[in-house]
Design a protein around this motif. Structure first.
Motif, mmCIF file in Angstrom:
data_model
loop_
_atom_site.group_PDB
_atom_site.id
_atom_site.type_symbol
_atom_site.label_atom_id
_atom_site.label_comp_id
_atom_site.label_asym_id
_atom_site.label_seq_id
_atom_site.Cartn_x
_atom_site.Cartn_y
_atom_site.Cartn_z
ATOM 1 N N SER A 47 0.822 -1.216 0.000
ATOM 2 C CA SER A 47 0.000 0.000 0.000
ATOM 3 C C SER A 47 0.852 1.262 0.000
ATOM 4 O O SER A 47 0.342 2.365 0.200
ATOM 5 C CB SER A 47 -0.934 0.017 1.207
ATOM 6 N N ASP A 48 2.163 1.103 -0.217
ATOM 7 C CA ASP A 48 3.110 2.216 -0.293
ATOM 8 C C ASP A 48 3.400 2.870 1.051
ATOM 9 O O ASP A 48 3.804 4.035 1.108
ATOM 10 C CB ASP A 48 2.642 3.294 -1.290
ATOM 11 N N VAL A 49 3.188 2.116 2.131
ATOM 12 C CA VAL A 49 3.577 2.635 3.447
ATOM 13 C C VAL A 49 5.091 2.825 3.499
ATOM 14 O O VAL A 49 5.595 3.698 4.197
ATOM 15 C CB VAL A 49 3.106 1.689 4.581
ATOM 16 N N GLY A 50 5.812 2.024 2.714
ATOM 17 C CA GLY A 50 7.269 2.137 2.675
ATOM 18 C C GLY A 50 7.914 1.081 3.550
ATOM 19 O O GLY A 50 7.372 0.705 4.597
ATOM 20 N N ALA A 245 9.217 14.489 -3.866
ATOM 21 C CA ALA A 245 9.255 15.352 -2.689
ATOM 22 C C ALA A 245 10.686 15.527 -2.174
ATOM 23 O O ALA A 245 11.065 16.610 -1.726
ATOM 24 C CB ALA A 245 8.355 14.776 -1.594
ATOM 25 N N LYS A 246 11.477 14.467 -2.254
ATOM 26 C CA LYS A 246 12.878 14.566 -1.835
ATOM 27 C C LYS A 246 13.632 15.562 -2.709
ATOM 28 O O LYS A 246 14.441 16.354 -2.214
ATOM 29 C CB LYS A 246 13.553 13.192 -1.917
ATOM 30 N N GLU A 247 13.364 15.516 -4.008
ATOM 31 C CA GLU A 247 14.025 16.441 -4.932
ATOM 32 C C GLU A 247 13.690 17.882 -4.588
ATOM 33 O O GLU A 247 14.564 18.750 -4.526
ATOM 34 C CB GLU A 247 13.587 16.126 -6.364
ATOM 35 N N PHE A 248 12.408 18.123 -4.348
ATOM 36 C CA PHE A 248 11.979 19.484 -4.047
ATOM 37 C C PHE A 248 12.459 19.935 -2.671
ATOM 38 O O PHE A 248 12.729 21.120 -2.461
ATOM 39 C CB PHE A 248 10.461 19.590 -4.130
ATOM 40 N N LYS A 249 12.548 18.996 -1.740
ATOM 41 C CA LYS A 249 13.006 19.355 -0.396
ATOM 42 C C LYS A 249 14.423 19.912 -0.431
ATOM 43 O O LYS A 249 14.786 20.790 0.361
ATOM 44 C CB LYS A 249 12.945 18.129 0.531
ATOM 45 N N ASN A 250 15.211 19.404 -1.368
ATOM 46 C CA ASN A 250 16.580 19.895 -1.513
ATOM 47 C C ASN A 250 16.639 21.221 -2.267
ATOM 48 O O ASN A 250 17.684 21.861 -2.323
ATOM 49 C CB ASN A 250 17.425 18.854 -2.256
ATOM 50 N N THR A 251 15.510 21.611 -2.855
ATOM 51 C CA THR A 251 15.471 22.828 -3.647
ATOM 52 C C THR A 251 14.817 23.983 -2.910
ATOM 53 O O THR A 251 15.197 25.137 -3.071
ATOM 54 C CB THR A 251 14.694 22.567 -4.965
ATOM 55 N N GLY A 269 -1.362 4.391 1.558
ATOM 56 C CA GLY A 269 -0.338 4.312 2.593
ATOM 57 C C GLY A 269 0.835 5.232 2.334
ATOM 58 O O GLY A 269 1.733 5.359 3.175
ATOM 59 N N ILE A 270 0.834 5.897 1.181
ATOM 60 C CA ILE A 270 1.918 6.820 0.838
ATOM 61 C C ILE A 270 2.105 7.894 1.908
ATOM 62 O O ILE A 270 3.210 8.396 2.111
ATOM 63 C CB ILE A 270 1.636 7.474 -0.536
ATOM 64 N N ILE A 271 1.039 8.223 2.627
ATOM 65 C CA ILE A 271 1.136 9.249 3.675
ATOM 66 C C ILE A 271 2.144 8.843 4.740
ATOM 67 O O ILE A 271 2.928 9.662 5.231
ATOM 68 C CB ILE A 271 -0.249 9.511 4.296
ATOM 69 N N PHE A 272 2.150 7.563 5.113
ATOM 70 C CA PHE A 272 3.081 7.084 6.139
ATOM 71 C C PHE A 272 4.515 7.118 5.619
ATOM 72 O O PHE A 272 5.443 7.474 6.342
ATOM 73 C CB PHE A 272 2.715 5.656 6.556
ATOM 74 N N SER A 273 4.692 6.758 4.367
ATOM 75 C CA SER A 273 6.018 6.756 3.766
ATOM 76 C C SER A 273 6.583 8.169 3.682
ATOM 77 O O SER A 273 7.757 8.410 3.994
ATOM 78 C CB SER A 273 5.947 6.132 2.373
ATOM 79 N N VAL A 274 5.753 9.109 3.264
ATOM 80 C CA VAL A 274 6.185 10.501 3.148
ATOM 81 C C VAL A 274 6.635 11.037 4.501
ATOM 82 O O VAL A 274 7.677 11.690 4.623
ATOM 83 C CB VAL A 274 5.036 11.364 2.582
ATOM 84 N N LYS A 275 5.856 10.755 5.516
ATOM 85 C CA LYS A 275 6.186 11.253 6.854
ATOM 86 C C LYS A 275 7.488 10.642 7.366
ATOM 87 O O LYS A 275 8.346 11.338 7.917
ATOM 88 C CB LYS A 275 5.044 10.940 7.819
ATOM 89 N N GLU A 277 10.034 9.198 5.659
ATOM 90 C CA GLU A 277 11.249 9.460 4.886
ATOM 91 C C GLU A 277 11.603 10.932 4.779
ATOM 92 O O GLU A 277 12.761 11.277 4.560
ATOM 93 C CB GLU A 277 11.111 8.847 3.488
ATOM 94 N N LEU A 278 10.613 11.803 4.896
ATOM 95 C CA LEU A 278 10.860 13.223 4.679
ATOM 96 C C LEU A 278 10.673 14.078 5.929
ATOM 97 O O LEU A 278 11.193 15.183 6.008
ATOM 98 C CB LEU A 278 9.931 13.752 3.578
ATOM 99 N N ASN A 279 9.892 13.567 6.864
ATOM 100 C CA ASN A 279 9.564 14.322 8.077
ATOM 101 C C ASN A 279 8.989 15.700 7.752
ATOM 102 O O ASN A 279 9.324 16.707 8.380
ATOM 103 C CB ASN A 279 10.789 14.468 8.988
ATOM 104 N N ILE A 280 8.133 15.718 6.735
ATOM 105 C CA ILE A 280 7.403 16.928 6.365
ATOM 106 C C ILE A 280 5.929 16.670 6.640
ATOM 107 O O ILE A 280 5.397 15.658 6.186
ATOM 108 C CB ILE A 280 7.595 17.278 4.872
ATOM 109 N N PRO A 281 5.251 17.526 7.364
ATOM 110 C CA PRO A 281 3.846 17.258 7.682
ATOM 111 C C PRO A 281 2.934 17.356 6.468
ATOM 112 O O PRO A 281 3.154 18.195 5.581
ATOM 113 C CB PRO A 281 3.495 18.346 8.703
#
Length: 308
Positions: A47-50, A245-251, A269-275, A277-281
């Motif tokens: 489900s892309d939780v990561g 999102a990782k690319e943009f976070k560096n920009t 489940g991508i929401i859990f993965s984003v949080k 790996e990126l720690n962005i709300p």
């Protein structure tokens, strides 16, 4: 229909494909069964939780079930829901404490950036705030025109120039208008890289330069304003959304995410993965086309909707 009902409906694909099975396994678990936990792990990853986020969730579930001597059923499901909520973290609403406040919005073509701006604008207007839009995505005439259509439809002011204009100049004019009209919120539409660009680094460098110029104008003209930098990403792109999102976070200094099109994916489940790996709300989620289908993110509501 209230937003929670819309959220449940919007997450139907994710529930039917993944979390319905997760619910059945957990509720039927009669002890801490490693085979079932492994099955859960596979479902969450699907489900892309990561991977890393899933490993943490499964480890915490195993430990908590043992510590509380929970054998399964409704109690085990409540434990899992509690872990998932904690995995996402506290809800983080927009910080708009000053008058005016500024929201800078970034996102690649096709993710729903312009419509997200429109929906957020409408919500703020409905709250009694005076909103001004700045059409600073000047690389595409279509982007300027589309934002103008939305501004007319919603009934908010828009500041724009022609295609190819300096985005920082548009923002400068918009800030002047905000001050003159005593507006509450300035929302700036900015350019994101195109999906089909071959040289990603060149595109990111361009975005960085644009954002840097815009931010310098904001810092000079509105030094005390609360500022949000929102990145809009398409949930249907799965793990590519995390990479993006990782690319943009560096920009750019991203302060929050807007996840669109959750109703169009079975991998919510991508929401859990984003949080993880990126720690962005995550600040907004979209589960449909209507204005009310984009709402401030609530971890508790999201997790409950996955299982109801």
């Amino acid at each position: 229909m209230g937003f929670f009902e819309s959220l449940k409906k919007g997450l139907t694909k994710t529930k039917q494909s993944i979390f319905g099975q997760v619910k059945t396994i957990v509720k039927n678990m009669r002890r801490v069964d490693e085979d079932l936990l492994e099955e859960l792990e596979e479902l969450l990853i699907m489900s892309d939780v990561g991977v890393s986020s899933t490993e943490l969730i499964i480890e915490e579930l195993r430990d908590t079930l043992k510590e509380r001597n929970i054998q399964g059923g409704d109690d085990a499901l409540e434990v899992l829901k509690e872990i998932l909520v904690n995995n996402i973290g506290e809800d983080t609403p927009l910080k708009l404490e000053t008058q005016p406040s500024v929201i800078l919005v970034i996102g690649v073509n096709g993710v729903g950036k312009t419509t997200s701006i429109a929906k957020i604008s409408k919500q703020l207007k409905d709250q009694g705030k005076k909103v001004v839009l700045a059409a600073a995505d000047t690389f595409r005439a279509g982007a300027i025109d589309q934002l103008g259509v939305w501004a007319d439809r919603i009934g908010v002011d828009i500041i724009k120039q022609g295609e190819g204009a300096d985005p920082a100049a548009v923002v400068f004019d918009a800030i002047a208008a905000v001050k003159k009209r005593n507006a509450d919120v300035l929302i700036i539409d900015t350019a994101g890289r195109l999906h089909n660009k071959k040289n990603l680094m060149d595109e990111l460098a361009k975005i960085y330069r644009v954002c840097d110029k815009i931010n310098r104008v904001i810092s000079r003209e509105l030094p005390d304003a609360c500022r949000e930098n929102l990145l809009v990403i398409d949930s249907t792109t799965g793990q590519n959304a995390v990479i993006q999102a990782k690319e943009f976070k560096n920009t750019a200094d991203i302060t929050g995410l807007v996840l669109t099109k959750l109703d169009g994916t079975a991998k919510g489940g991508i929401i859990f993965s984003v949080k993880q790996e990126l720690n962005i709300p995550v600040k907004f989620i979209g589960v449909g086309e209507k204005a009310e289908d984009l709402q401030p993110f609530s971890a508790v509501d999201f997790v409950n909707a996955l299982f109801e």
